[in-house]
Design an enzyme around this catalytic site. Structure first.
Site, PDB file in Angstrom:
ATOM      1  N   HIS A  35      12.804  -3.019   1.795  1.00 37.20           N
ATOM      2  CA  HIS A  35      12.276  -1.738   2.281  1.00 37.20           C
ATOM      3  C   HIS A  35      13.183  -0.640   1.780  1.00 37.20           C
ATOM      4  CE1 HIS A  35       9.387  -3.778   4.714  1.00 37.20           C
ATOM      5  NE2 HIS A  35      10.352  -4.605   5.085  1.00 37.20           N
ATOM      6  N   ILE A  36      12.602   0.370   1.227  1.00 38.70           N
ATOM      7  CA  ILE A  36      13.373   1.483   0.669  1.00 38.70           C
ATOM      8  C   ILE A  36      14.094   2.224   1.791  1.00 38.70           C
ATOM      9  CG2 ILE A  36      13.169   3.681  -0.553  1.00 38.70           C
ATOM     10  CD1 ILE A  36      10.612   2.363  -1.908  1.00 38.70           C
ATOM     11  N   SER A  37      13.362   2.481   2.851  1.00 36.83           N
ATOM     12  CA  SER A  37      13.948   3.191   3.996  1.00 36.83           C
ATOM     13  C   SER A  37      14.558   2.183   4.965  1.00 36.83           C
ATOM     14  CB  SER A  37      12.857   3.996   4.708  1.00 36.83           C
ATOM     15  OG  SER A  37      11.881   3.124   5.275  1.00 36.83           O
ATOM     16  N   TYR A  81      11.646   8.395   1.122  1.00 40.39           N
ATOM     17  CA  TYR A  81      11.589   7.363   0.077  1.00 40.39           C
ATOM     18  C   TYR A  81      12.267   7.778  -1.233  1.00 40.39           C
ATOM     19  CZ  TYR A  81       8.249   5.291   3.291  1.00 40.39           C
ATOM     20  OH  TYR A  81       7.656   4.753   4.411  1.00 40.39           O
ATOM     21  N   ARG A 116       5.334  10.778  -2.260  1.00 42.20           N
ATOM     22  CA  ARG A 116       5.105  10.539  -0.841  1.00 42.20           C
ATOM     23  C   ARG A 116       6.419  10.634  -0.073  1.00 42.20           C
ATOM     24  NH1 ARG A 116       4.771   4.429   1.212  1.00 42.20           N
ATOM     25  NH2 ARG A 116       4.201   4.793   3.361  1.00 42.20           N
ATOM     26  N   HIS A 118       4.182  -4.853   8.893  1.00 44.45           N
ATOM     27  CA  HIS A 118       4.110  -4.735  10.346  1.00 44.45           C
ATOM     28  C   HIS A 118       2.753  -5.173  10.906  1.00 44.45           C
ATOM     29  CE1 HIS A 118       7.488  -2.280   9.170  1.00 44.45           C
ATOM     30  NE2 HIS A 118       6.697  -1.392   8.587  1.00 44.45           N
ATOM     31  N   ARG A 177      13.663   3.970  12.203  1.00 41.36           N
ATOM     32  CA  ARG A 177      12.424   4.757  12.240  1.00 41.36           C
ATOM     33  C   ARG A 177      11.599   4.378  13.482  1.00 41.36           C
ATOM     34  NH1 ARG A 177       9.665   4.513   6.542  1.00 41.36           N
ATOM     35  NH2 ARG A 177       8.526   6.280   7.451  1.00 41.36           N
ATOM     36  N   GLU A 200      12.687  -9.722   0.863  1.00 41.55           N
ATOM     37  CA  GLU A 200      11.908  -8.587   1.392  1.00 41.55           C
ATOM     38  C   GLU A 200      12.722  -7.308   1.207  1.00 41.55           C
ATOM     39  OE1 GLU A 200      11.077  -9.184   5.526  1.00 41.55           O
ATOM     40  OE2 GLU A 200      10.290  -7.156   5.830  1.00 41.55           O
ATOM     41  N   ARG A 232       7.850   0.050  13.211  1.00 39.52           N
ATOM     42  CA  ARG A 232       8.392  -0.441  11.923  1.00 39.52           C
ATOM     43  C   ARG A 232       9.523  -1.455  12.133  1.00 39.52           C
ATOM     44  NH1 ARG A 232       5.977   3.115   8.202  1.00 39.52           N
ATOM     45  NH2 ARG A 232       5.651   5.158   9.122  1.00 39.52           N
ATOM     46  N   ASN A 284       8.018  -5.678  -1.398  1.00 36.93           N
ATOM     47  CA  ASN A 284       8.002  -4.607  -0.411  1.00 36.93           C
ATOM     48  C   ASN A 284       6.572  -4.567   0.121  1.00 36.93           C
ATOM     49  OD1 ASN A 284       7.932  -2.329   1.142  1.00 36.93           O
ATOM     50  ND2 ASN A 284       9.081  -1.052  -0.308  1.00 36.93           N
ATOM     51  N   PRO A 341       0.798  -1.227   0.000  1.00 41.17           N
ATOM     52  CA  PRO A 341       0.000   0.000   0.000  1.00 41.17           C
ATOM     53  C   PRO A 341       0.834   1.282   0.000  1.00 41.17           C
ATOM     54  CG  PRO A 341      -0.043  -1.050   2.157  1.00 41.17           C
ATOM     55  CD  PRO A 341       0.601  -2.023   1.215  1.00 41.17           C
ATOM     56  N   ASN A 342       0.349   2.214  -0.780  1.00 40.49           N
ATOM     57  CA  ASN A 342       0.898   3.580  -0.886  1.00 40.49           C
ATOM     58  C   ASN A 342       2.179   3.670  -1.703  1.00 40.49           C
ATOM     59  OD1 ASN A 342      -1.181   4.764   0.801  1.00 40.49           O
ATOM     60  ND2 ASN A 342      -0.196   3.681   2.486  1.00 40.49           N
ATOM     61  N   ASP A 351       0.549 -15.789   5.573  1.00 42.54           N
ATOM     62  CA  ASP A 351      -0.087 -17.075   5.218  1.00 42.54           C
ATOM     63  C   ASP A 351      -0.117 -17.253   3.703  1.00 42.54           C
ATOM     64  OD1 ASP A 351      -0.457 -17.730   7.845  1.00 42.54           O
ATOM     65  OD2 ASP A 351      -2.597 -17.280   7.891  1.00 42.54           O
ATOM     66  N   ALA A 400       3.292  -1.095   4.636  1.00 42.31           N
ATOM     67  CA  ALA A 400       2.750  -1.133   6.001  1.00 42.31           C
ATOM     68  C   ALA A 400       2.260  -2.521   6.411  1.00 42.31           C
ATOM     69  CB  ALA A 400       1.627  -0.115   6.133  1.00 42.31           C
TER      70      ALA A 400
HETATM   71  C1  DQA Z   1       8.481   0.707   3.649  1.00 42.07           C
HETATM   72  C2  DQA Z   1       8.588   0.896   5.154  1.00 42.07           C
HETATM   73  C3  DQA Z   1       7.238   0.678   5.820  1.00 42.07           C
HETATM   74  O1  DQA Z   1       7.343   0.843   7.227  1.00 42.07           O
HETATM   75  C4  DQA Z   1       6.226   1.665   5.301  1.00 42.07           C
HETATM   76  O2  DQA Z   1       4.949   1.410   5.862  1.00 42.07           O
HETATM   77  C5  DQA Z   1       6.173   1.727   3.821  1.00 42.07           C
HETATM   78  C6  DQA Z   1       7.393   1.582   3.043  1.00 42.07           C
HETATM   79  C7  DQA Z   1       9.802   1.041   2.922  1.00 42.07           C
HETATM   80  O3  DQA Z   1       9.908   0.700   1.757  1.00 42.07           O
HETATM   81  O4  DQA Z   1      10.699   1.655   3.515  1.00 42.07           O
HETATM   82  O5  DQA Z   1       5.121   1.980   3.239  1.00 42.07           O
HETATM   83  O6  DQA Z   1       8.184  -0.663   3.381  1.00 42.07           O
END
Ligand code: DQA
Length: 148
Positions: free
Chosen positions: A103-105, A26, A21, A83, A110, A101, A114, A77, A13-14, A90, A80
């Protein structure tokens, strides 16, 4: 020899808003840039990428169920849902392929919510804090794993 099964690239999501964003967190690359980077990296090894970004958890669960037997591995990725989502973990085991897996950040630098990932125990590797380059590294690692 038949071509390898594709890599499934999943963004949660997002992440459709990448580039807009929180660019301080990011960066300025867009989701399109991310898919291009993963696709070009996979192509170096003769792999195709199937990409899905969705803001709807059920859509990601359905895609994972449909992918069983049709993919080599997963780069995800989960955003959210990392977490929060037991339903996602599943579903992630259903295709029975290696998972990386991304994560950009650097999620560990953080907020504390997270720091926990439901996905990491399933993952062959976790990449965090390398910006969108992390997707490139994830693809390279996944290809190495599935080519063994
Ligand atoms: C994220 C880190 C997550 O905590 C966050 O909810 C995201 C992006 C990252 O790519 O750093 O939406 O997965």
């Amino acid at each position: 020899m038949s071509p390898p099964l594709p890599i499934l690239l999943l963004n949660g999501p997002n992440l459709n808003l990448l580039g807009l964003r929180q660019p301080d967190v990011y960066g300025s690359a867009t989701l399109h840039d991310v898919v291009d980077l993963a696709t070009a990296t996979a192509a170096e090894y003769g792999f195709e990428v199937q990409s899905l970004q969705t803001n709807h958890e059920g859509e990601m669960l359905d895609a994972l169920a449909a992918a069983r037997g049709k993919i080599s591995g997963i780069v995800i990725n989960p955003a959210a849902w990392t977490h929060t989502s037991i339903a996602l973990i599943d579903a992630l085991v259903v295709p029975e392929v290696p998972i990386v897996e991304v994560h950009i950040s650097n999620v560990h630098a953080r907020e504390s919510f997270r720091h926990h990932s439901y996905v990491s125990p399933l993952a062959a590797g976790v990449i965090a804090g390398f910006g969108v380059r992390g997707y490139e590294y994830a693809v390279r690692h996944l290809v190495t794993l599935v080519s063994q």
